[in-house]
Design a protein around this motif. Structure first.
Motif, PDB file in Angstrom:
ATOM      1  N   SER A   1     -12.554  57.065  15.989  1.00  0.00           N
ATOM      2  CA  SER A   1     -12.787  55.634  16.184  1.00  0.00           C
ATOM      3  C   SER A   1     -11.634  55.036  16.965  1.00  0.00           C
ATOM      4  O   SER A   1     -10.592  55.661  17.145  1.00  0.00           O
ATOM      5  N   GLY A   2     -11.805  53.775  17.391  1.00  0.00           N
ATOM      6  CA  GLY A   2     -10.746  53.089  18.115  1.00  0.00           C
ATOM      7  C   GLY A   2     -10.368  53.810  19.386  1.00  0.00           C
ATOM      8  O   GLY A   2     -11.214  54.438  20.036  1.00  0.00           O
ATOM      9  N   PRO A   3      -9.071  53.783  19.764  1.00  0.00           N
ATOM     10  CA  PRO A   3      -8.643  54.507  20.968  1.00  0.00           C
ATOM     11  C   PRO A   3      -8.898  56.009  20.866  1.00  0.00           C
ATOM     12  O   PRO A   3      -9.069  56.684  21.876  1.00  0.00           O
ATOM     13  N   GLY A   4      -8.862  56.548  19.651  1.00  0.00           N
ATOM     14  CA  GLY A   4      -9.219  57.947  19.444  1.00  0.00           C
ATOM     15  C   GLY A   4      -8.194  58.968  19.876  1.00  0.00           C
ATOM     16  O   GLY A   4      -8.497  60.160  19.927  1.00  0.00           O
ATOM     17  N   VAL A   5      -6.971  58.529  20.171  1.00  0.00           N
ATOM     18  CA  VAL A   5      -5.966  59.461  20.687  1.00  0.00           C
ATOM     19  C   VAL A   5      -5.413  60.349  19.569  1.00  0.00           C
ATOM     20  O   VAL A   5      -5.306  61.562  19.720  1.00  0.00           O
ATOM     21  N   VAL A   6      -5.072  59.739  18.433  1.00  0.00           N
ATOM     22  CA  VAL A   6      -4.439  60.513  17.360  1.00  0.00           C
ATOM     23  C   VAL A   6      -5.385  61.586  16.833  1.00  0.00           C
ATOM     24  O   VAL A   6      -4.945  62.682  16.467  1.00  0.00           O
TER      25      VAL A   6
ATOM     26  N   LEU B   1     -17.236  63.706  16.253  1.00  0.00           N
ATOM     27  CA  LEU B   1     -18.266  62.676  16.126  1.00  0.00           C
ATOM     28  C   LEU B   1     -17.699  61.387  16.709  1.00  0.00           C
ATOM     29  O   LEU B   1     -16.776  60.793  16.162  1.00  0.00           O
ATOM     30  N   ASP B   2     -18.233  60.966  17.857  1.00  0.00           N
ATOM     31  CA  ASP B   2     -17.693  59.797  18.555  1.00  0.00           C
ATOM     32  C   ASP B   2     -18.760  59.302  19.526  1.00  0.00           C
ATOM     33  O   ASP B   2     -19.198  60.030  20.416  1.00  0.00           O
TER      34      ASP B   2
ATOM     35  N   THR C   1     -13.604  54.784  29.107  1.00  0.00           N
ATOM     36  CA  THR C   1     -13.250  53.600  29.894  1.00  0.00           C
ATOM     37  C   THR C   1     -11.911  53.827  30.580  1.00  0.00           C
ATOM     38  O   THR C   1     -11.215  54.820  30.340  1.00  0.00           O
ATOM     39  N   GLU C   2     -11.526  52.873  31.422  1.00  0.00           N
ATOM     40  CA  GLU C   2     -10.229  52.943  32.098  1.00  0.00           C
ATOM     41  C   GLU C   2      -9.087  53.001  31.083  1.00  0.00           C
ATOM     42  O   GLU C   2      -8.084  53.692  31.297  1.00  0.00           O
ATOM     43  N   ALA C   3      -9.230  52.269  29.982  1.00  0.00           N
ATOM     44  CA  ALA C   3      -8.176  52.249  28.970  1.00  0.00           C
ATOM     45  C   ALA C   3      -7.934  53.630  28.386  1.00  0.00           C
ATOM     46  O   ALA C   3      -6.793  54.001  28.076  1.00  0.00           O
ATOM     47  N   ASP C   4      -8.991  54.419  28.251  1.00  0.00           N
ATOM     48  CA  ASP C   4      -8.846  55.772  27.693  1.00  0.00           C
ATOM     49  C   ASP C   4      -8.002  56.660  28.586  1.00  0.00           C
ATOM     50  O   ASP C   4      -7.245  57.510  28.097  1.00  0.00           O
ATOM     51  N   LEU C   5      -8.118  56.486  29.880  1.00  0.00           N
ATOM     52  CA  LEU C   5      -7.412  57.365  30.813  1.00  0.00           C
ATOM     53  C   LEU C   5      -5.903  57.211  30.708  1.00  0.00           C
ATOM     54  O   LEU C   5      -5.159  58.132  31.037  1.00  0.00           O
TER      55      LEU C   5
END
Length: 564
Positions: free
Chosen positions: A44-49, A68-69, A74-78
């Motif tokens: 969930s959220g940014p999903g980085v951790v 599961l996502d 989006t650009e923010a994810d990159l």
């Protein structure tokens, strides 16, 4: 003349070479458990951790992972997720993260699910195939509560991970009874020499090796194993102390002096290493045999006392072990021996004395296990290697009682239960990170009391729209949680200390809201490493995992383990 060709020497396999360093940590049994596991990440959220945690599980060879996502790249994810590239824009985050994660280790299987978490959890047995579940915040608290309850039904360990700005925390919900046999204690604490209660074979060996001790040559005198020396001098001590061994520190100090007097210093070396070893071992080796509170808790657990045909192998072995202890007042001998100054032949012979006793004890425990299996009419026979591992680590087994982590539902207050008093005491400890944990609870409370955004039950984050208003609200929630904790603990706090507590809580709340739910990659990467380490402990059932919450302050570079 024809000679026999010696068999070829087999070196390590390619797999053993690949995983060499970690095999030294958790051995082949731990690696097998890791390779048989299936990890579910609910991202969930940014999903980085979450992805960083999986990275640290893929590299050592976890068997299978599923993401599961339902989020779209989006650009923010990159800017924060190293497992996404520009060409993935508009695609499913789970799909592309899974593809690049699998490139790290071809031995690992990976899959992804793009349906919303809510619809996924609507299936009664959706979680059953998984060994362990990772959940990253922010997530709708009703969904988290449902997920936690379903995971508990199948006794699946669940990790709840928060990472915002410079801060992170994760909590672990283990099954109600989570036994650990191989806890990997300090090697010095695993030595069990039984010097105060030697068995006949050990006493006989020591007598033989110390016979004519004073008349020995310098070489032989300097190579008598220190265990034999201690047993020899213990017999001399008992002869002048009514048959009693050294009872206290004063006695042990006097005994050390008597052992040291036997050392020869007129030899070419000017001293004897075996005597130095004997003197150093007095305080740590001449102690009455007893079991730790952790082992006693296992023996006294209801699961150990009341066996059924469905009882797990651990509890049957533990019951057999408790019978052994009740009979002999000691646990089975591990059989390991520390290094020492001695001639090779003598050391090997002494090793065999300890190993023979360990095998004898194992045989007795195994016989009891087989009797219990027959009595219970168990269909599955417990592997002898499992009993052997239990006997070897009997003094250091550990039972972790899993506790649910805090889930803040709308209209409910945070309850601390039997941990209230300890948590309230931590409020005044400047080194404790409980106030940061409370700030995270305030963020969860904010999510629970606000409408969700978008699809897939993506929770609204604090600081996303109105920073000032959200900051004021989260600060108020944090202070309310603190007041509730103090009241539940039935304690009072000095006014000056209370003022300092409120000030520190506000600072944490402001920083979390200021981050607006975003993740910093370096903090997420570090947290992912911490979480993966605990996941491996849980999956392999080796080492002792965090019980049950870990908080990290990236500003102060400080971590803390809290139990709730």
């Amino acid at each position: 003349m024809t000679g026999t060709t010696p068999p070829p020497l087999h070196g390590p396999t390619s797999k053993e070479k690949k995983y060499d360093r970690q095999l030294r940590l958790w051995a082949a049994s731990g690696q097998a458990a890791l390779e048989q596991s299936h990890i579910l990440l609910i991202n969930s959220g940014p999903g980085v951790v979450g992805v960083e945690t999986l990275k640290n599980l893929v590299l050592p060879g976890v068997g299978h992972f599923t993401i599961l996502d339902s989020a779209i790249v989006t650009e923010a994810d990159l800017g924060v997720n190293f497992f996404l590239e520009e060409e993935h824009l508009g695609g499913f985050r789970a799909e592309h993260s899974c593809t690049l994660l699998k490139e790290l280790n071809p031995d690992v299987q990976g899959s992804y699910i793009t349906e919303p978490t809510e619809s996924f959890l609507s299936k009664p047995i959706a979680l059953k195939p998984y060994t362990l579940i990772l959940v990253t915040a922010p997530i709708n608290p009703q969904l988290l509560s449902k997920l936690s309850a379903n995971a508990a039904t199948f006794q699946i360990p669940t990790f709840y991970i928060h990472c915002i700005g410079f801060y992170s925390q994760f909590s672990i919900h283990l099954p109600p009874a989570f036994p650990i046999v191989d806890t990997h204690p300090d090697p010095e604490s695993t030595s069990d020499l039984r010097l105060l209660t030697p068995w006949p074979e050990l006493s006989q060996f020591a007598t033989e090796k110390t016979k004519g001790l004073q008349e020995m040559s310098h070489h032989d005198h300097g190579h008598v194993p220190y265990i034999c020396l201690l047993l020899h001098y213990l017999e001399e001590w008992k002869s002048t102390h009514d048959g009693q061994v050294p009872q206290n520190y004063k006695d042990k100090t006097a005994f050390k002096a008597s052992v040291a007097q036997g050392e020869r210093r007129n030899n070419p070396e000017g001293g004897e290493e075996n005597y130095d070893e004997a003197v150093a071992a007095v305080l740590k080796s001449l102690n009455p045999t007893s079991i730790s509170s952790a082992v006693r808790d296992v023996f006294e657990a209801p699961e150990c006392k009341s066996l059924t045909p469905e009882t797990s192998g651990f509890w049957i072995i533990a019951h057999a072990m408790s019978i052994f202890y009740a009979t002999h007042a000691v646990l089975p001998l591990p059989g390991s021996l520390p290094d020492m100054k001695a001639q090779s032949a003598d050391y090997i012979q002494l090793q065999n004395v300890y190993k023979s006793k360990a095998r004898h004890d194992l045989a007795e425990v195994l016989s009891t296990v087989r009797t219990l299996e027959k009595k219970l009419s168990r269909a599955v026979v417990i592997d002898e290697k499992e009993v052997e591992a239990f006997c070897k680590n009997a003094a250091h087994i550990k039972m972790v009682r899993g506790r649910p982590f805090h889930i803040v539902l709308p209209g409910e207050t945070v309850r601390w239960g039997d941990r209230a008093k300890k948590a309230a005491q931590d409020l005044t400890d400047p080194e404790s990170l409980i106030l940061l944990y409370i700030a995270f609870l305030a963020i969860d409370t904010f999510i629970a009391t606000h409408d969700v955004d978008g699809l897939g039950c993506a929770a609204k984050v604090a600081g996303g729209d109105d920073w000032e208003s959200d900051t004021e609200e989260v600060e108020g929630i944090a202070l309310k949680i603190i007041d509730g904790l103090i009241n539940e603990a039935g304690t009072s706090i000095d006014e000056d200390e209370y003022s300092e507590i409120k000030s520190r809580a506000r600072e944490y709340a402001q920083e979390l809201v200021r981050a607006g739910g975003s993740e910093l990659h370096n903090i997420s990467a570090l947290t992912g490493g911490l979480v993966a380490q605990e996941v491996i402990k849980v999956v392999t059932k080796q080492y002792i995992p965090v019980d049950n919450t870990c908080v990290f302050d990236g500003v102060r570079s400080k971590s803390s383990v809290l139990r709730f």
